[in-house]
Write an enzyme that holds these catalytic residues in place. Structure first.
Site, PDB file in Angstrom:
ATOM      1  N   LYS A   1       0.809  -1.231   0.000  1.00  0.00           N
ATOM      2  CA  LYS A   1       0.000   0.000   0.000  1.00  0.00           C
ATOM      3  C   LYS A   1       0.838   1.276   0.000  1.00  0.00           C
ATOM      4  O   LYS A   1       0.396   2.301  -0.523  1.00  0.00           O
ATOM      5  CB  LYS A   1      -0.966   0.000   1.190  1.00  0.00           C
ATOM      6  CG  LYS A   1      -2.097  -1.009   1.061  1.00  0.00           C
ATOM      7  CD  LYS A   1      -3.109  -0.838   2.168  1.00  0.00           C
ATOM      8  CE  LYS A   1      -4.293  -1.756   1.991  1.00  0.00           C
ATOM      9  NZ  LYS A   1      -5.362  -1.514   2.988  1.00  0.00           N
TER      10      LYS A   1
ATOM     11  N   ASP B   1     -10.613   3.131   1.675  1.00  0.00           N
ATOM     12  CA  ASP B   1     -10.824   2.595   3.021  1.00  0.00           C
ATOM     13  C   ASP B   1     -11.583   3.566   3.924  1.00  0.00           C
ATOM     14  O   ASP B   1     -12.417   3.147   4.730  1.00  0.00           O
ATOM     15  CB  ASP B   1      -9.488   2.246   3.673  1.00  0.00           C
ATOM     16  CG  ASP B   1      -8.907   0.939   3.147  1.00  0.00           C
ATOM     17  OD1 ASP B   1      -9.687   0.093   2.672  1.00  0.00           O
ATOM     18  OD2 ASP B   1      -7.673   0.766   3.211  1.00  0.00           O
TER      19      ASP B   1
END
Length: 276
Positions: free
Chosen positions: A72, A109
């Site tokens: 990420k 997210d």
């Protein structure tokens, strides 16, 4: 890692990747919509990340990918553009390929975390953990106008630095330390996950009528959520966040919103182990 097909597709990458529920979620939506396309999983190591993106950039059938650990942060310098929310969180969980072969990183997210909470505003929130997931949660809570955040973590310095970075009112506490009664309790740590140590007892510092939210997905019914339900608290599990963030990514990959009226059937499919 090679792929030869005219069928539009997206995928999830990580190391390991076999545990990902994303193929089950996106595959279900594609089937329900009767769309041409598919969603795969691809095992990509750290050493292979740059080559993977180079190959996919050149593939017009590839719509993009979701990004899981440990990539990420590592994908950031490999992209042509990074949207502000991903810059702020410091991590990319979704990459979208443009018609001109450019790669844009974003992060779904924060939106996925907030989706099951709707427009609710919480005055006092307790967040457990100060890792990557906590960054997305803090960004979302800051944008939602949260009044106070008690951030519990093993490292107080790391927790306090995170509160300062996201400019949210709050204080760092040690794990299990008494905190102000919370309207929302969120576990963003791995504690309570299969194979990990349990969480300390936390529910005595939760206000009446509060929401208890555990982003862990294995097991889905964590000890924290089971105890919270027994004590009459509203609960949100990790699958709710996972589906919420996948909704955002699906729209970017395939140009349409998924059929969210079928969430219960999707949950049943995932829990039965089908399609994953």
């Amino acid at each position: 890692m090679s792929h030869v097909s005219d069928e539009p597709y997206a995928e999830v990458i990580g190391d390991p990747i076999v545990q990902s529920k994303s193929p089950a979620i996106h595959g279900f939506w594609l089937t329900e919509l009767g769309m041409d396309g598919r969603y795969d999983r691809c095992h990509v190591t750290a050493d292979g990340l740059e080559r993977y993106l180079s190959l996919r950039r050149a593939d017009p059938a590839w719509r993009g990918c979701n990004v899981t650990m440990p990539h990420k942060q590592d994908v950031l310098p490999l992209l042509d553009a990074v949207e502000p929310i991903a810059r702020r969180i410091g991590a990319v969980n979704t990459i979208v390929r443009g018609a001109d072969s450019t790669l844009t990183g974003t992060n779904t997210d924060a939106a996925g975390f907030m989706e099951p909470l709707g427009s609710a505003r919480f005055e006092t929130v307790t967040v457990i953990g100060a890792g990557g997931a906590a960054r997305a949660v803090l960004a979302a809570l800051a944008d939602a106008g949260t009044g106070w955040i008690s951030l519990q973590n093993r490292s107080l310095d790391k927790a306090q630095a995170l509160l300062a970075e996201f400019d949210v009112p709050g204080r760092a506490y040690g794990l299990g330390e008494q905190v102000p009664a919370a309207d929302l309790l969120v576990n963003t740590s791995a504690l309570g996950m299969t194979g990990q140590p349990p969480l300390p007892h936390l529910l005595d510092d939760v206000a009446d009528g509060a929401v208890v939210y555990d982003i862990v997905t294995s097991p889905l019914d964590t000890v924290l959520l089971c105890e919270a339900r027994e004590r009459g608290f509203a609960t949100v599990d990790g699958l709710a966040m996972l589906i919420g963030q996948a909704d955002q990514a699906f729209a970017r990959f395939f140009g349409t919103h998924p059929p969210r009226g079928e969430d219960q059937r999707l949950r049943e499919r995932i829990l039965s182990g089908q399609g994953g």
